[in-house]
Design an enzyme around this catalytic site. Structure first.
Site, PDB file in Angstrom:
ATOM      1  N   HIS A  36      37.224  37.743  44.622  1.00 42.82           N
ATOM      2  CA  HIS A  36      36.006  38.549  44.705  1.00 42.82           C
ATOM      3  C   HIS A  36      35.809  39.098  46.118  1.00 42.82           C
ATOM      4  O   HIS A  36      34.690  39.119  46.640  1.00 42.82           O
ATOM      5  CB  HIS A  36      34.796  37.714  44.286  1.00 42.82           C
ATOM      6  CG  HIS A  36      34.835  37.306  42.842  1.00 42.82           C
ATOM      7  ND1 HIS A  36      34.154  36.231  42.335  1.00 42.82           N
ATOM      8  CD2 HIS A  36      35.485  37.855  41.779  1.00 42.82           C
ATOM      9  CE1 HIS A  36      34.373  36.128  41.036  1.00 42.82           C
ATOM     10  NE2 HIS A  36      35.190  37.092  40.672  1.00 42.82           N
TER      11      HIS A  36
HETATM   12  C1  LIG Z   1      42.642  38.102  38.702  1.00 40.95           C
HETATM   13  C2  LIG Z   1      41.246  38.617  38.905  1.00 40.95           C
HETATM   14  C3  LIG Z   1      40.231  38.202  38.049  1.00 40.95           C
HETATM   15  C4  LIG Z   1      38.935  38.681  38.233  1.00 40.95           C
HETATM   16  N1  LIG Z   1      37.986  38.329  37.329  1.00 40.95           N
HETATM   17  C5  LIG Z   1      36.762  38.907  37.394  1.00 40.95           C
HETATM   18  C6  LIG Z   1      35.800  38.660  36.375  1.00 40.95           C
HETATM   19  O1  LIG Z   1      36.037  37.920  35.421  1.00 40.95           O
HETATM   20  N2  LIG Z   1      34.597  39.279  36.472  1.00 40.95           N
HETATM   21  C7  LIG Z   1      34.293  40.086  37.533  1.00 40.95           C
HETATM   22  O2  LIG Z   1      33.176  40.602  37.588  1.00 40.95           O
HETATM   23  N3  LIG Z   1      35.189  40.319  38.514  1.00 40.95           N
HETATM   24  C8  LIG Z   1      36.418  39.778  38.455  1.00 40.95           C
HETATM   25  N4  LIG Z   1      37.347  40.057  39.411  1.00 40.95           N
HETATM   26  C9  LIG Z   1      36.961  40.936  40.545  1.00 40.95           C
HETATM   27  C10 LIG Z   1      36.703  42.386  40.157  1.00 40.95           C
HETATM   28  O3  LIG Z   1      37.583  42.813  39.138  1.00 40.95           O
HETATM   29  C11 LIG Z   1      36.827  43.290  41.394  1.00 40.95           C
HETATM   30  O4  LIG Z   1      35.917  42.852  42.381  1.00 40.95           O
HETATM   31  C12 LIG Z   1      36.534  44.749  41.116  1.00 40.95           C
HETATM   32  O5  LIG Z   1      37.290  45.237  40.032  1.00 40.95           O
HETATM   33  C13 LIG Z   1      36.811  45.567  42.379  1.00 40.95           C
HETATM   34  O6  LIG Z   1      36.633  46.928  42.119  1.00 40.95           O
HETATM   35  P1  LIG Z   1      36.980  48.004  43.236  1.00 40.95           P
HETATM   36  O7  LIG Z   1      36.617  49.314  42.647  1.00 40.95           O
HETATM   37  O8  LIG Z   1      36.373  47.622  44.519  1.00 40.95           O
HETATM   38  O9  LIG Z   1      38.555  47.929  43.482  1.00 40.95           O
HETATM   39  P2  LIG Z   1      39.776  47.994  42.476  1.00 40.95           P
HETATM   40  O10 LIG Z   1      39.299  47.774  41.080  1.00 40.95           O
HETATM   41  O11 LIG Z   1      40.813  47.079  43.001  1.00 40.95           O
HETATM   42  O12 LIG Z   1      40.276  49.511  42.529  1.00 40.95           O
HETATM   43  C14 LIG Z   1      41.068  50.028  43.541  1.00 40.95           C
HETATM   44  C15 LIG Z   1      41.963  51.094  42.940  1.00 40.95           C
HETATM   45  O13 LIG Z   1      42.533  51.864  43.983  1.00 40.95           O
HETATM   46  C16 LIG Z   1      43.930  51.980  43.762  1.00 40.95           C
HETATM   47  N5  LIG Z   1      44.552  52.149  45.076  1.00 40.95           N
HETATM   48  C17 LIG Z   1      44.637  51.259  46.080  1.00 40.95           C
HETATM   49  N6  LIG Z   1      45.237  51.805  47.146  1.00 40.95           N
HETATM   50  C18 LIG Z   1      45.532  53.080  46.805  1.00 40.95           C
HETATM   51  C19 LIG Z   1      46.142  54.165  47.480  1.00 40.95           C
HETATM   52  N7  LIG Z   1      46.556  54.045  48.746  1.00 40.95           N
HETATM   53  N8  LIG Z   1      46.299  55.333  46.815  1.00 40.95           N
HETATM   54  C20 LIG Z   1      45.866  55.476  45.530  1.00 40.95           C
HETATM   55  N9  LIG Z   1      45.287  54.487  44.840  1.00 40.95           N
HETATM   56  C21 LIG Z   1      45.109  53.307  45.483  1.00 40.95           C
HETATM   57  C22 LIG Z   1      44.315  50.693  43.060  1.00 40.95           C
HETATM   58  O14 LIG Z   1      45.543  50.809  42.395  1.00 40.95           O
HETATM   59  C23 LIG Z   1      43.126  50.513  42.132  1.00 40.95           C
HETATM   60  O15 LIG Z   1      43.281  51.243  40.946  1.00 40.95           O
HETATM   61  C24 LIG Z   1      38.647  39.574  39.296  1.00 40.95           C
HETATM   62  C25 LIG Z   1      39.662  39.969  40.168  1.00 40.95           C
HETATM   63  C26 LIG Z   1      40.954  39.502  39.977  1.00 40.95           C
HETATM   64  C27 LIG Z   1      42.023  39.939  40.923  1.00 40.95           C
END
Ligand SMILES: Cc1cc2nc3c(=O)[nH]c(=O)nc-3n(C[C@H](O)[C@H](O)[C@H](O)COP(=O)(O)OP(=O)(O)OC[C@H]3O[C@@H](n4cnc5c(N)ncnc54)[C@H](O)[C@@H]3O)c2cc1C
Length: 508
Positions: free
Chosen positions: A441
């Site tokens: 997280h």
């Molecule tokens: C194994 C696991 C289990 C989890 N379980 C839960 C749960 O049960 N419930 C919950 O609420 N949360 C859970 N989480 C946490 C939650 O999913 C994340 O906090 C949330 O999805 C983060 O969203 P975000 O938009 O910040 O980043 P992300 O969802 O990580 O999105 C980032 C995106 O940017 C892309 N990206 C990165 N760098 C580049 C680049 N240079 N160029 C182009 N694209 C790029 C990536 O490929 C990705 O698609 C879990 C996380 C993990 C790893």
């Protein structure tokens, strides 16, 4: 234009709720980061899975739908994040949501994100809820309602046995819009800077390098580990650090990559007296076949849920007025968990996972190289204060207490983990340092705020740079006390509203 480094979300395991046990290791759709070695964790490096596909980590996560504590957002507001207090963010949670239980003051039904009860309650999860009530934790039918504290059943971001990622919810319905271009397999390698204005994005595909120019603005949503990396590669970050890698400094912004915050957890596991855990499914090809048939024919059975049916929010110390511990109940147990495999114990067993939700410790995301394809250097601040250790030790004792209650009596045999090997307080602290992990997280590396450590303002605009916002979990000033996907989606909703408001105001 949306640039996504990973492929389209066509891997079938993405969409099967229990499939996250498969995508956990798949390097085609998972960044599979490694942290730096942590002195406070006996020198261990932590494995950090992150989604690399449309939907990002919401396509590979555990799907638990939890928003955090109301006061977390009020704290943000008090720190200068005007407009991010609970009453201000609640409409965006409601707007995003399609709640299967129906609409009420806390939940919406017209949003694209499908939130549902799990399709079944296992005997073990029912025994857990009964036992935690007997251990003194009040029942709570809705962790995202008026009160977070209590014990009960989790809801998940899924419906009818299918995961609902942010791509399923938001992108799929918009794919045919004429004003949307989605490029998969396109990794952003840096921002095109025109002085202190973001003018576009450079990206790399298997066919070569490209540049996307931004008429209005660039929005960085690469997640807590990659968003600060992209800013630093583009000259926005701590000046001394950028100079070490020969990166010309566009704007000296010390908060970029600082303040990394995350939850920390261990597992307590208990051998189970009856063959009612998921270990039996994991260890038997025949039972797996049966589970597969149930899923294919009726979207039912273990594959349609996430193996974490119930849980609790409680405090590590009775003097606290809001939860700092989450207990996640798992219908299975792990003998081994590495970067390449998770192995269940070869006998029935279950686990209770205490998660510390309000750690003091902060870490950093820094560059290891000016090569945009290199992983960033991730250093967590886990277990650096007495409170951070103490809270988790209290969590272990609470799990033990629950496992001993009459509700679980018919199921609990001996304690596998920590077990008698780690007897006294010093032993248990050693167990925590030896086995504890990031709860996945991570937040706060592009923290929103008004102080010198902040990176974006409350409209998510990067301080000192025009035409650039960050919108993902990295902008949380501090990690909320709960799972981070629902809050990340709320941030996306609020960002979209602010982008439209600003576009109208300035009539681009
Ligand atoms: C194994 C696991 C289990 C989890 N379980 C839960 C749960 O049960 N419930 C919950 O609420 N949360 C859970 N989480 C946490 C939650 O999913 C994340 O906090 C949330 O999805 C983060 O969203 P975000 O938009 O910040 O980043 P992300 O969802 O990580 O999105 C980032 C995106 O940017 C892309 N990206 C990165 N760098 C580049 C680049 N240079 N160029 C182009 N694209 C790029 C990536 O490929 C990705 O698609 C879990 C996380 C993990 C790893």
């Amino acid at each position: 234009m949306l640039l996504e480094a990973g492929p389209a979300d066509i891997n079938p395991w993405i969409h099967v709720p229990l499939g996250f046990s498969r995508t956990y290791f798949n390097s085609r759709i998972n960044w599979k980061y490694d942290s730096q070695p942590h002195p406070q964790l006996q020198g261990r490096q932590l494995y950090l899975p992150r989604g690399k596909t449309l939907g990002g980590t919401s396509a590979i996560n555990g799907m638990l739908y939890i928003r955090g504590h109301h006061s977390d957002y009020d704290d943000w507001h008090r720190q200068g994040c005007v407009g991010w207090d609970w009453q201000s963010v609640l409409p965006y949670f409601r707007k995003s949501e399609d709640q299967a239980r129906g609409e009420d003051d806390f939940h919406g039904v017209e949003g694209p994100l499908k939130v549902s009860d799990q399709p079944y309650r296992s005997v073990l999860s029912e025994a857990f809820v009964a036992a935690s009530e007997q251990a003194g934790i009040a029942p709570n039918p809705d962790f995202n309602g008026a009160e977070q504290a209590g014990t009960g059943y989790y809801q998940i971001t899924a419906r009818d046995g299918r995961r609902c990622s942010s791509a399923t919810a938001y992108l799929k319905p918009a794919r045919n819009r004429r004003n949307l271009v989605v490029k998969t397999g396109a990794q952003a390698t840096g921002l095109v800077m025109d002085g202190r204005r973001a003018a576009g994005v450079r990206y790399r595909t298997s066919a070569g390098d490209g540049v996307a120019s931004a008429r209005r603005e660039v929005i960085v949503s690469a997640g807590t580990l990659a968003s600060p990396q992209l800013l630093m590669l583009s000259g926005i970050g701590p000046a001394d650090h950028l100079r070490q890698f020969g990166i010309p400094v566009v704007h000296d912004l010390v908060g970029v990559g600082s303040n990394l915050h995350d939850h920390f957890n261990v597992y307590t596991s208990f051998r189970c007296a009856q063959p009612v855990s998921l270990n039996e499914v994991n260890n038997s090809p025949l039972r797996q076949l049966w589970a597969g048939m149930q899923y294919v024919v009726a979207r039912k059975g273990p594959l349609a849920a996430n193996g974490m049916l119930a849980g609790a929010f409680t405090t590590s110390d009775p003097s606290l007025d809001r939860p700092d511990l989450q207990i996640v109940f798992l219908d299975y147990s792990m003998a081994e968990r590495t970067k390449t495999a998770v192995k269940s114990h070869p006998f029935p067993a279950f686990s209770l996972m205490p998660v510390h939700l309000r750690p003091d410790g902060r870490g950093t995301v820094r560059l290891q190289s000016a090569n945009p394809l290199a992983q960033p250097a991730v250093q967590f601040g886990f277990l650096q204060t007495e409170y951070d250790v103490q809270a988790l030790l209290a969590g272990i004792q609470i799990c033990r207490k629950i496992a001993r209650q009459p509700g679980l009596k018919d199921f609990t045999l001996d304690e596998i983990s920590p077990g008698s090997e780690y007897g006294d307080r010093a032993g248990l602290e050693a167990f925590v340092r030896k086995t504890g992990i990031s709860n996945s997280h991570a937040t706060s590396t592009c923290a929103m705020g008004v102080g010198p450590q902040s990176v974006v303002d409350p409209r998510l605009k990067v301080h000192g740079i025009a035409g650039l916002r960050v919108a993902d979990a990295s902008i949380m000033p501090s990690v909320v006390a709960g799972n981070t996907n629902a809050p990340a989606i709320m941030i996306g909703e609020k960002a979209a509203a602010m982008i439209l408001e600003d576009a109208d105001r300035h009539a681009f």
